[in-house]
Scaffold this motif. Sequence first.
Motif, PDB file in Angstrom:
ATOM      1  N   ILE A 162       0.828  -1.208   0.000  1.00 32.10           N
ATOM      2  CA  ILE A 162       0.000   0.000   0.000  1.00 32.10           C
ATOM      3  C   ILE A 162       0.860   1.255   0.000  1.00 32.10           C
ATOM      4  O   ILE A 162       0.621   2.201  -0.772  1.00 32.10           O
ATOM      5  N   ASP A 163       1.882   1.287   0.855  1.00 30.55           N
ATOM      6  CA  ASP A 163       2.760   2.461   0.946  1.00 30.55           C
ATOM      7  C   ASP A 163       3.474   2.741  -0.378  1.00 30.55           C
ATOM      8  O   ASP A 163       3.791   3.898  -0.684  1.00 30.55           O
ATOM      9  N   ALA A 164       3.716   1.701  -1.157  1.00 29.91           N
ATOM     10  CA  ALA A 164       4.434   1.867  -2.417  1.00 29.91           C
ATOM     11  C   ALA A 164       3.631   2.634  -3.457  1.00 29.91           C
ATOM     12  O   ALA A 164       4.206   3.231  -4.371  1.00 29.91           O
ATOM     13  N   VAL A 165       2.304   2.640  -3.335  1.00 30.20           N
ATOM     14  CA  VAL A 165       1.474   3.324  -4.347  1.00 30.20           C
ATOM     15  C   VAL A 165       0.838   4.603  -3.811  1.00 30.20           C
ATOM     16  O   VAL A 165       0.334   5.413  -4.596  1.00 30.20           O
ATOM     17  N   LEU A 166       0.837   4.798  -2.498  1.00 30.21           N
ATOM     18  CA  LEU A 166       0.248   6.014  -1.925  1.00 30.21           C
ATOM     19  C   LEU A 166       1.338   6.981  -1.502  1.00 30.21           C
ATOM     20  O   LEU A 166       2.380   6.575  -0.978  1.00 30.21           O
ATOM     21  N   ASP A 167       1.101   8.265  -1.723  1.00 30.37           N
ATOM     22  CA  ASP A 167       2.027   9.278  -1.238  1.00 30.37           C
ATOM     23  C   ASP A 167       1.997   9.289   0.286  1.00 30.37           C
ATOM     24  O   ASP A 167       0.984   8.938   0.917  1.00 30.37           O
ATOM     25  N   SER A 168       3.079   9.717   0.884  1.00 29.42           N
ATOM     26  CA  SER A 168       3.169   9.679   2.340  1.00 29.42           C
ATOM     27  C   SER A 168       2.118  10.557   3.015  1.00 29.42           C
ATOM     28  O   SER A 168       1.669  10.260   4.122  1.00 29.42           O
ATOM     29  N   ASP A 169       1.710  11.641   2.332  1.00 31.50           N
ATOM     30  CA  ASP A 169       0.724  12.537   2.929  1.00 31.50           C
ATOM     31  C   ASP A 169      -0.692  12.300   2.384  1.00 31.50           C
ATOM     32  O   ASP A 169      -1.593  13.096   2.613  1.00 31.50           O
ATOM     33  N   GLU A 170      -0.884  11.195   1.676  1.00 34.96           N
ATOM     34  CA  GLU A 170      -2.197  10.891   1.107  1.00 34.96           C
ATOM     35  C   GLU A 170      -3.090  10.313   2.195  1.00 34.96           C
ATOM     36  O   GLU A 170      -2.746   9.308   2.834  1.00 34.96           O
ATOM     37  N   VAL A 171      -4.232  10.969   2.400  1.00 36.12           N
ATOM     38  CA  VAL A 171      -5.118  10.569   3.495  1.00 36.12           C
ATOM     39  C   VAL A 171      -6.116   9.504   3.039  1.00 36.12           C
ATOM     40  O   VAL A 171      -6.299   8.479   3.697  1.00 36.12           O
ATOM     41  N   ILE A 172      -6.787   9.755   1.915  1.00 35.23           N
ATOM     42  CA  ILE A 172      -7.784   8.827   1.388  1.00 35.23           C
ATOM     43  C   ILE A 172      -7.178   8.097   0.191  1.00 35.23           C
ATOM     44  O   ILE A 172      -6.735   8.732  -0.773  1.00 35.23           O
TER      45      ILE A 172
END
Length: 526
Positions: free
Chosen positions: A357-367
């Motif tokens: 999951i972390d690999a596709v979401l930006d670190s500051d992405e909430v939703i």
Amino acid sequence: MTLFTSAPYFAALTIVIVFYFVVYPVIVYFRDAKGLRKFPNMSPFSGMSNLPFMILAHGGARSSYLVKLHKEHPILRTGPNTLSFGDVRAIKEIYGHGTPCLKDEAYSLPAASHYHLADVVDKPDHARKRKILSSAYALKNLEGWEHKVADKVERLITQFDARCTAPLPKGKLYPDKDELTVDYRAWTNFFTLDAIADIGLSERLGLLDKGHDRVIGQWMDGSTSELNLRECLYPTARKQSLILWSYDYFKFLNKAVNLIPFYRRMSESSQGWDAIVLRRSAERLRRYQSGEKLDDFFQALMEDKNGAPNNLEWGEIVAEINIMMNAGSATTAIAVTNVLYQLLKNPRTLHRLREEIDAVLDSDEVIAPYDKVKHLPYLRACLDESLRLFPPTPHGLPRKTPAEGLWIADQYIPGDTTVSMSALVAHRDESVFPEADKFIPERWLGEKGKTLQSAFIAFSAGARGCIGRNISYLEQTVLLSSVLHRYEFALPQGFELKRLETMNWILGEMPVKLWRRQLETETEGT
């Protein structure tokens, strides 16, 4: 004198009762007109009476008991005219596309004045309903509804942020009692109820904002009152799951048992649920009649995609809203609770999923945007493995064989016999799912995982399979990705999630400590 005069009548009545309820079933059992006596009984008296199955239902672990029995017996007789299957080959023949089996009396007996998509028995009527509703539940509509799901995740996260605690100190594995600030079970149920009300009726229930499930219900006389939504929802199915199985006496039993407070409270809850559904339906109808054109389930009930009216009776519309709010919230809430519970019990699996999951979401992405996470293989594997291990609807969905009979798993089953296979039983088949009692998402990866789909019936199968499975996966995927990306969770030491089986599971509380994860923020120029 009256006592002696009435005594013969009392004696005669006793003889009639004993003959009808005891002697006659024994005669029928040994006469064995259908040839069902060759199948092993679930209990010594199952071939003569449905009472043992009803007693088993009261224990709240009916399907778990059948799992054990089916390890030795591929077919069990659970009632005089009822067979339970433990061989996954039966899935296609009982539930698959083209099966001649129909839903049995378990659906029609407790139905209200109008059938909904789940309890309609007649195949042409089901096809008519499915055609009307398929446009609402079509995969293409997910893009239009994602923002509604994202809105509910955002509201849930607002509440979770306010309840965050400090991280567990290094070396400490379990939180103190006062650190358990969130009942994950309750909050995710608020989430699914808010989501389905918005998707289905464009209504904001506001449970996530309020932090409770009190809503307005409307009674048949037009009066209103405040009711607890979940307290009204779950006892409705529970009462049916306890007394439904004696089809010949269900309507009598349904009224007679109300003399007992335990059952009467469930009946009162059912009336409250009907009032909640009526209120939602009436409010949405008012908006429709005022000219609002909204992208939701209700609009699809009223008009086809070209705007032509479907001309459904009001009772049928209310019935469809009822099952949408019920099945559309309860099963997904069970699923999202179960999957986090399994992940917290299996830290290595959780770590691997977080990395994906972390690999596709930006670190500051909430939703988590659905496009980013919908094709993540390990995420889907975790969801399916949790659904396999504890399918939200574990009990066997009953079907009636055609008059001419049917071959099921190499056994001829006479006509008009009720047959079923519990999803819990199917999913515990060691020949298909080795180490079936363990949470092993890896089994679903690659080509090997595709071969398991024919035995995976968390959403049932065939033409009567769950029409809302795409919506459920959307909610599960976005919610789980978002909360795992943002939070750490911890369960109390030795915690076990309580499960009570009705038609679905009724889950107990799931208290967790949560705190914000420390994610590395991308630096400028990287």
